[in-house]
Design a protein around this motif. Structure first.
Motif, PDB file in Angstrom:
ATOM      1  N   CYS A 203      -0.793   3.112  -6.740  1.00 43.30           N
ATOM      2  CA  CYS A 203       0.415   3.843  -6.326  1.00 43.30           C
ATOM      3  C   CYS A 203       0.423   5.248  -6.928  1.00 43.30           C
ATOM      4  O   CYS A 203       1.144   6.121  -6.463  1.00 43.30           O
TER       5      CYS A 203
ATOM      6  N   GLY B 262       1.252  -1.154  -8.261  1.00 45.62           N
ATOM      7  CA  GLY B 262       1.972  -0.540  -9.382  1.00 45.62           C
ATOM      8  C   GLY B 262       1.308  -1.021 -10.663  1.00 45.62           C
ATOM      9  O   GLY B 262       0.123  -1.374 -10.665  1.00 45.62           O
ATOM     10  N   THR B 263       2.066  -1.084 -11.742  1.00 40.70           N
ATOM     11  CA  THR B 263       1.442  -1.503 -13.015  1.00 40.70           C
ATOM     12  C   THR B 263       1.400  -3.028 -13.096  1.00 40.70           C
ATOM     13  O   THR B 263       2.419  -3.695 -13.039  1.00 40.70           O
TER      14      THR B 263
ATOM     15  N   LYS C 284       8.485  -0.926 -17.217  1.00 44.26           N
ATOM     16  CA  LYS C 284       9.345  -1.898 -16.525  1.00 44.26           C
ATOM     17  C   LYS C 284      10.517  -1.207 -15.834  1.00 44.26           C
ATOM     18  O   LYS C 284      10.913  -1.587 -14.738  1.00 44.26           O
TER      19      LYS C 284
ATOM     20  N   ARG D 256      10.409   1.768 -14.672  1.00 41.96           N
ATOM     21  CA  ARG D 256       9.865   2.561 -13.561  1.00 41.96           C
ATOM     22  C   ARG D 256       9.776   1.715 -12.292  1.00 41.96           C
ATOM     23  O   ARG D 256       9.866   2.214 -11.186  1.00 41.96           O
ATOM     24  N   GLN D 257       9.553   0.412 -12.462  1.00 41.97           N
ATOM     25  CA  GLN D 257       9.385  -0.479 -11.311  1.00 41.97           C
ATOM     26  C   GLN D 257      10.735  -1.130 -11.010  1.00 41.97           C
ATOM     27  O   GLN D 257      11.366  -1.694 -11.900  1.00 41.97           O
TER      28      GLN D 257
ATOM     29  N   SER E  98      11.378  -3.745  -9.665  1.00 41.08           N
ATOM     30  CA  SER E  98      11.317  -5.184  -9.956  1.00 41.08           C
ATOM     31  C   SER E  98      11.763  -5.462 -11.392  1.00 41.08           C
ATOM     32  O   SER E  98      12.127  -6.578 -11.722  1.00 41.08           O
TER      33      SER E  98
ATOM     34  N   GLY F 255       3.762  -6.126 -12.660  1.00 42.64           N
ATOM     35  CA  GLY F 255       3.228  -7.054 -11.669  1.00 42.64           C
ATOM     36  C   GLY F 255       2.222  -8.004 -12.298  1.00 42.64           C
ATOM     37  O   GLY F 255       1.773  -7.799 -13.434  1.00 42.64           O
TER      38      GLY F 255
ATOM     39  N   TYR G  72       1.139  -1.099  -0.176  1.00 38.75           N
ATOM     40  CA  TYR G  72       1.772  -0.906  -1.485  1.00 38.75           C
ATOM     41  C   TYR G  72       2.170  -2.255  -2.071  1.00 38.75           C
ATOM     42  O   TYR G  72       2.846  -3.032  -1.406  1.00 38.75           O
TER      43      TYR G  72
ATOM     44  N   ASP H 205       3.795  -2.577  -5.404  1.00 41.50           N
ATOM     45  CA  ASP H 205       4.100  -1.767  -6.598  1.00 41.50           C
ATOM     46  C   ASP H 205       5.491  -1.990  -7.184  1.00 41.50           C
ATOM     47  O   ASP H 205       5.944  -1.172  -7.998  1.00 41.50           O
ATOM     48  N   GLY H 206       6.153  -3.063  -6.778  1.00 48.43           N
ATOM     49  CA  GLY H 206       7.479  -3.319  -7.360  1.00 48.43           C
ATOM     50  C   GLY H 206       8.469  -2.196  -7.095  1.00 48.43           C
ATOM     51  O   GLY H 206       9.440  -2.033  -7.832  1.00 48.43           O
TER      52      GLY H 206
ATOM     53  N   VAL I  94       7.807   1.195  -6.934  1.00 48.94           N
ATOM     54  CA  VAL I  94       7.582   2.472  -7.631  1.00 48.94           C
ATOM     55  C   VAL I  94       7.590   3.664  -6.663  1.00 48.94           C
ATOM     56  O   VAL I  94       8.235   4.679  -6.910  1.00 48.94           O
TER      57      VAL I  94
END
Ligand code: NAD
Length: 257
Positions: free
Chosen positions: A142, A185-186, A211, A213-214, A216, A220, A246, A248-249, A251
Protein backbone atom coordinates in the motif's frame (compact mmCIF):
# COMPACT_ATOMS: atom_id res chain seq x y z
CA UNK A 1 -9.96 -27.13 -4.00
CA UNK A 2 -9.59 -23.87 -5.87
CA UNK A 3 -6.13 -24.66 -7.29
CA UNK A 4 -6.51 -28.35 -8.06
CA UNK A 5 -3.96 -29.49 -10.66
CA UNK A 6 -2.08 -26.18 -10.65
CA UNK A 7 1.66 -25.79 -10.17
CA UNK A 8 2.64 -22.66 -8.26
CA UNK A 9 6.08 -21.13 -7.73
CA UNK A 10 6.33 -18.76 -4.77
CA UNK A 11 9.48 -16.74 -4.12
CA UNK A 12 10.48 -15.93 -0.55
CA UNK A 13 8.16 -18.65 0.77
CA UNK A 14 10.36 -19.59 3.73
CA UNK A 15 8.74 -17.00 5.98
CA UNK A 16 5.80 -14.69 6.59
CA UNK A 17 3.28 -14.05 3.81
CA UNK A 18 5.00 -16.34 1.29
CA UNK A 19 5.05 -19.26 3.70
CA UNK A 20 1.39 -18.85 4.69
CA UNK A 21 0.38 -18.49 1.03
CA UNK A 22 2.32 -21.64 0.07
CA UNK A 23 0.49 -23.55 2.81
CA UNK A 24 -2.88 -22.22 1.66
CA UNK A 25 -2.16 -22.98 -2.01
CA UNK A 26 -1.25 -26.56 -1.07
CA UNK A 27 -4.48 -26.94 0.94
CA UNK A 28 -6.33 -25.79 -2.18
CA UNK A 29 -4.78 -28.58 -4.23
CA UNK A 30 -1.78 -26.87 -5.83
CA UNK A 31 1.65 -28.43 -6.17
CA UNK A 32 3.82 -25.83 -4.53
CA UNK A 33 7.38 -24.90 -5.40
CA UNK A 34 8.80 -23.14 -2.39
CA UNK A 35 11.67 -20.78 -3.20
CA UNK A 36 13.80 -18.91 -0.70
CA UNK A 37 17.36 -17.66 -0.40
CA UNK A 38 17.33 -19.16 3.11
CA UNK A 39 17.66 -22.93 2.65
CA UNK A 40 16.59 -24.00 6.12
CA UNK A 41 13.49 -21.79 6.24
CA UNK A 42 12.45 -22.80 2.71
CA UNK A 43 12.94 -26.49 3.42
CA UNK A 44 10.91 -26.13 6.60
CA UNK A 45 7.96 -24.67 4.66
CA UNK A 46 8.10 -27.50 2.11
CA UNK A 47 8.42 -30.17 4.83
CA UNK A 48 5.45 -28.74 6.73
CA UNK A 49 3.30 -28.87 3.59
CA UNK A 50 4.37 -32.45 2.86
CA UNK A 51 3.66 -33.45 6.49
CA UNK A 52 0.15 -32.08 6.08
CA UNK A 53 -0.41 -34.26 3.00
CA UNK A 54 0.31 -31.54 0.44
CA UNK A 55 2.69 -31.58 -2.50
CA UNK A 56 5.74 -29.31 -2.20
CA UNK A 57 9.30 -28.99 -3.47
CA UNK A 58 11.93 -26.59 -2.15
CA UNK A 59 14.12 -24.91 -4.75
CA UNK A 60 16.86 -22.60 -3.59
CA UNK A 61 17.58 -19.42 -5.56
CA UNK A 62 18.53 -15.82 -4.97
CA UNK A 63 15.92 -13.85 -6.91
CA UNK A 64 18.50 -11.16 -7.69
CA UNK A 65 20.78 -13.60 -9.52
CA UNK A 66 19.81 -14.46 -13.10
CA UNK A 67 21.70 -17.78 -13.32
CA UNK A 68 20.33 -18.93 -10.00
CA UNK A 69 16.75 -18.09 -11.03
CA UNK A 70 17.18 -19.70 -14.45
CA UNK A 71 18.41 -22.92 -12.85
CA UNK A 72 15.46 -22.90 -10.42
CA UNK A 73 12.96 -22.48 -13.25
CA UNK A 74 14.62 -25.26 -15.28
CA UNK A 75 14.42 -27.60 -12.29
CA UNK A 76 10.78 -26.69 -11.71
CA UNK A 77 9.88 -27.39 -15.34
CA UNK A 78 11.84 -30.65 -15.23
CA UNK A 79 9.90 -31.73 -12.15
CA UNK A 80 6.37 -30.66 -13.15
CA UNK A 81 6.50 -29.70 -16.86
CA UNK A 82 4.70 -26.40 -16.24
CA UNK A 83 4.27 -23.42 -13.94
CA UNK A 84 0.69 -22.13 -13.80
CA UNK A 85 1.14 -19.53 -11.06
CA UNK A 86 4.10 -17.34 -10.15
CA UNK A 87 3.91 -15.35 -6.91
CA UNK A 88 6.76 -12.81 -6.90
CA UNK A 89 6.78 -12.33 -3.16
CA UNK A 90 10.41 -12.17 -1.96
CA UNK A 91 11.27 -8.76 -0.58
CA UNK A 92 13.26 -6.87 2.03
CA UNK A 93 12.60 -3.71 3.97
CA UNK A 94 14.41 -0.44 3.49
CA UNK A 95 14.36 2.23 6.15
CA UNK A 96 15.38 5.88 5.98
CA UNK A 97 14.65 9.22 4.37
CA UNK A 98 16.46 9.53 1.05
CA UNK A 99 19.49 11.51 2.35
CA UNK A 100 20.07 8.96 5.10
CA UNK A 101 20.35 5.96 2.77
CA UNK A 102 23.75 4.63 1.75
CA UNK A 103 23.96 3.87 -2.01
CA UNK A 104 24.72 0.18 -1.31
CA UNK A 105 21.65 -0.16 0.90
CA UNK A 106 19.52 1.56 -1.76
CA UNK A 107 20.83 -0.81 -4.44
CA UNK A 108 20.12 -3.91 -2.37
CA UNK A 109 16.47 -2.92 -1.79
CA UNK A 110 16.06 -2.23 -5.52
CA UNK A 111 17.78 -5.51 -6.39
CA UNK A 112 15.63 -7.73 -4.21
CA UNK A 113 12.29 -5.93 -4.50
CA UNK A 114 12.40 -5.00 -8.20
CA UNK A 115 15.02 -7.13 -9.98
CA UNK A 116 13.60 -9.93 -7.82
CA UNK A 117 10.28 -9.53 -9.66
CA UNK A 118 11.90 -9.03 -13.07
CA UNK A 119 14.10 -12.15 -13.07
CA UNK A 120 11.62 -14.87 -12.01
CA UNK A 121 9.07 -13.36 -14.41
CA UNK A 122 11.63 -13.23 -17.23
CA UNK A 123 12.51 -16.90 -16.84
CA UNK A 124 8.99 -18.23 -16.21
CA UNK A 125 7.15 -16.20 -18.88
CA UNK A 126 8.47 -18.07 -21.96
CA UNK A 127 7.00 -21.30 -20.53
CA UNK A 128 3.66 -19.62 -19.85
CA UNK A 129 3.67 -17.99 -23.31
CA UNK A 130 4.28 -21.35 -24.95
CA UNK A 131 1.29 -22.87 -23.14
CA UNK A 132 -0.80 -19.72 -23.61
CA UNK A 133 -1.72 -19.86 -19.94
CA UNK A 134 -0.39 -18.29 -16.78
CA UNK A 135 -1.04 -16.20 -13.73
CA UNK A 136 1.50 -13.86 -12.14
CA UNK A 137 0.97 -12.07 -8.85
CA UNK A 138 3.46 -9.37 -7.90
CA UNK A 139 4.00 -8.27 -4.32
CA UNK A 140 3.66 -4.49 -4.11
CA UNK A 141 2.52 -2.67 -0.96
CA UNK A 142 0.00 0.00 0.00
CA UNK A 143 3.07 2.23 0.30
CA UNK A 144 2.95 2.42 -3.52
CA UNK A 145 -0.09 4.68 -3.06
CA UNK A 146 0.75 6.78 -0.01
CA UNK A 147 3.70 8.64 1.44
CA UNK A 148 5.09 7.06 4.58
CA UNK A 149 7.90 8.50 6.66
CA UNK A 150 11.44 7.18 6.13
CA UNK A 151 10.66 4.50 3.55
CA UNK A 152 12.18 6.13 0.42
CA UNK A 153 13.89 3.09 -1.13
CA UNK A 154 11.15 0.67 -0.17
CA UNK A 155 8.32 2.85 -1.52
CA UNK A 156 10.23 3.47 -4.77
CA UNK A 157 10.48 -0.28 -5.38
CA UNK A 158 6.88 -1.07 -4.49
CA UNK A 159 5.59 1.75 -6.69
CA UNK A 160 7.75 0.41 -9.50
CA UNK A 161 6.34 -3.10 -9.00
CA UNK A 162 2.81 -1.73 -9.37
CA UNK A 163 3.73 0.12 -12.58
CA UNK A 164 5.56 -2.94 -13.89
CA UNK A 165 2.50 -5.11 -13.20
CA UNK A 166 0.33 -2.93 -15.45
CA UNK A 167 2.94 -2.90 -18.18
CA UNK A 168 3.43 -6.67 -18.01
CA UNK A 169 -0.32 -7.22 -18.23
CA UNK A 170 -0.54 -5.31 -21.50
CA UNK A 171 2.34 -7.26 -23.02
CA UNK A 172 1.15 -10.73 -21.99
CA UNK A 173 -2.65 -10.50 -22.21
CA UNK A 174 -2.44 -11.92 -25.73
CA UNK A 175 -0.83 -15.04 -24.27
CA UNK A 176 -3.75 -15.56 -21.86
CA UNK A 177 -1.52 -14.57 -18.96
CA UNK A 178 -2.93 -12.45 -16.16
CA UNK A 179 -0.67 -10.20 -14.07
CA UNK A 180 -1.99 -8.52 -10.92
CA UNK A 181 -0.47 -6.93 -7.84
CA UNK A 182 -1.27 -7.29 -4.17
CA UNK A 183 -0.90 -4.25 -1.89
CA UNK A 184 -0.88 -5.18 1.80
CA UNK A 185 -0.93 -2.79 4.73
CA UNK A 186 1.24 -3.63 7.72
CA UNK A 187 1.19 -7.36 8.37
CA UNK A 188 2.87 -8.87 11.43
CA UNK A 189 5.70 -10.99 9.99
CA UNK A 190 9.44 -11.38 10.76
CA UNK A 191 10.02 -8.67 8.11
CA UNK A 192 7.99 -6.13 10.07
CA UNK A 193 9.51 -7.14 13.40
CA UNK A 194 12.92 -6.45 11.87
CA UNK A 195 12.11 -3.03 10.46
CA UNK A 196 10.39 -2.01 13.69
CA UNK A 197 13.66 -2.79 15.47
CA UNK A 198 15.73 -0.93 12.83
CA UNK A 199 13.53 2.11 12.44
CA UNK A 200 12.22 2.90 15.91
CA UNK A 201 13.73 3.35 19.34
CA UNK A 202 10.51 2.06 20.86
CA UNK A 203 9.03 -0.73 18.67
CA UNK A 204 5.98 -1.10 20.96
CA UNK A 205 5.07 2.57 20.48
CA UNK A 206 5.59 2.08 16.74
CA UNK A 207 3.17 -0.85 16.66
CA UNK A 208 0.59 1.26 18.50
CA UNK A 209 1.06 4.06 15.92
CA UNK A 210 0.72 1.62 13.01
CA UNK A 211 -2.49 0.24 14.51
CA UNK A 212 -4.02 3.69 14.51
CA UNK A 213 -2.96 4.14 10.83
CA UNK A 214 -5.07 1.12 9.85
CA UNK A 215 -8.83 1.57 10.20
CA UNK A 216 -9.00 -2.05 11.33
CA UNK A 217 -7.16 -0.93 14.47
CA UNK A 218 -4.95 -3.98 14.16
CA UNK A 219 -1.98 -5.15 12.16
CA UNK A 220 -2.89 -7.61 9.43
CA UNK A 221 -2.09 -11.33 9.57
CA UNK A 222 -0.26 -13.27 6.85
CA UNK A 223 -3.53 -15.23 6.39
CA UNK A 224 -5.32 -12.03 5.36
CA UNK A 225 -2.91 -11.49 2.49
CA UNK A 226 -2.72 -15.18 1.57
CA UNK A 227 -6.49 -15.20 1.02
CA UNK A 228 -6.13 -12.29 -1.39
CA UNK A 229 -3.31 -13.98 -3.27
CA UNK A 230 -5.40 -17.16 -3.50
CA UNK A 231 -8.24 -15.15 -5.04
CA UNK A 232 -5.87 -13.64 -7.62
CA UNK A 233 -4.36 -17.07 -8.34
CA UNK A 234 -7.75 -18.71 -8.85
CA UNK A 235 -10.14 -18.46 -11.76
CA UNK A 236 -12.53 -16.51 -9.51
CA UNK A 237 -10.54 -13.38 -10.38
CA UNK A 238 -10.42 -14.13 -14.11
CA UNK A 239 -11.66 -10.63 -15.05
CA UNK A 240 -8.92 -8.93 -12.98
CA UNK A 241 -6.06 -7.88 -15.22
CA UNK A 242 -3.24 -5.49 -14.32
CA UNK A 243 -5.08 -4.55 -11.14
CA UNK A 244 -3.99 -3.72 -7.63
CA UNK A 245 -5.71 -5.67 -4.85
CA UNK A 246 -5.60 -3.74 -1.59
CA UNK A 247 -5.42 -5.80 1.61
CA UNK A 248 -4.56 -2.97 3.95
CA UNK A 249 -7.10 -2.55 6.73
CA UNK A 250 -8.23 0.72 5.18
CA UNK A 251 -4.87 2.51 5.00
CA UNK A 252 -5.16 3.78 1.43
CA UNK A 253 -8.82 4.69 1.13
CA UNK A 254 -9.84 5.45 4.71
CA UNK A 255 -9.18 8.45 6.95
CA UNK A 256 -10.49 8.54 10.47
CA UNK A 257 -9.91 12.22 11.04
P1 NAD B 1 9.53 -12.07 5.49
O1 NAD B 1 10.84 -11.45 5.80
O2 NAD B 1 8.81 -12.78 6.59
O3 NAD B 1 9.69 -13.06 4.24
C1 NAD B 1 10.42 -12.69 3.09
C2 NAD B 1 11.18 -13.91 2.59
O4 NAD B 1 11.89 -13.53 1.40
C3 NAD B 1 12.22 -14.43 3.59
O5 NAD B 1 12.04 -15.81 3.83
C4 NAD B 1 13.55 -14.14 2.90
O6 NAD B 1 14.55 -15.10 3.20
C5 NAD B 1 13.14 -14.18 1.44
N1 NAD B 1 14.11 -13.47 0.60
C6 NAD B 1 14.72 -12.29 0.84
N2 NAD B 1 15.59 -12.01 -0.12
C7 NAD B 1 15.53 -13.03 -1.03
C8 NAD B 1 16.20 -13.30 -2.23
N3 NAD B 1 17.15 -12.47 -2.70
N4 NAD B 1 15.87 -14.42 -2.92
C9 NAD B 1 14.94 -15.28 -2.45
N5 NAD B 1 14.29 -15.07 -1.27
C10 NAD B 1 14.58 -13.97 -0.57
O7 NAD B 1 8.63 -10.90 4.88
P2 NAD B 1 7.05 -10.73 4.61
O8 NAD B 1 6.53 -9.70 5.54
O9 NAD B 1 6.38 -12.04 4.52
O10 NAD B 1 7.13 -10.02 3.19
C11 NAD B 1 6.93 -10.69 1.98
C12 NAD B 1 6.69 -9.66 0.91
O11 NAD B 1 5.55 -8.88 1.27
C13 NAD B 1 7.84 -8.66 0.71
O12 NAD B 1 7.99 -8.40 -0.69
C14 NAD B 1 7.35 -7.42 1.41
O13 NAD B 1 7.91 -6.25 0.86
C15 NAD B 1 5.87 -7.50 1.14
N6 NAD B 1 5.04 -6.73 2.06
C16 NAD B 1 5.07 -7.00 3.39
C17 NAD B 1 4.27 -6.24 4.24
C18 NAD B 1 4.26 -6.48 5.72
O14 NAD B 1 3.75 -5.61 6.44
N7 NAD B 1 4.79 -7.59 6.21
C19 NAD B 1 3.46 -5.23 3.72
C20 NAD B 1 3.45 -5.00 2.35
C21 NAD B 1 4.25 -5.76 1.53
Amino acid sequence: MRLQGKVALLTGAGSGIGKTTAELFAKEGATVIVNDIDQSKGKETAKGIQAGGGSALFLHADVTDSDSVQTMVKEAIKAYAKIDILFNNAGISGVGALHEIEPEAWDRVVQVNLRGVFLPSKHVLPHMMERKAGNIINMSSCIAEIGLARRASYSATKGAVLALTKSMQVDYAKYNIRVNAILPGTIMTPFVEQYLKNAYEDPEAAIAAIKTRQLSGELGRPEDVANGVLFLASDESSFMMGSPLYMDGGVVFGKDA
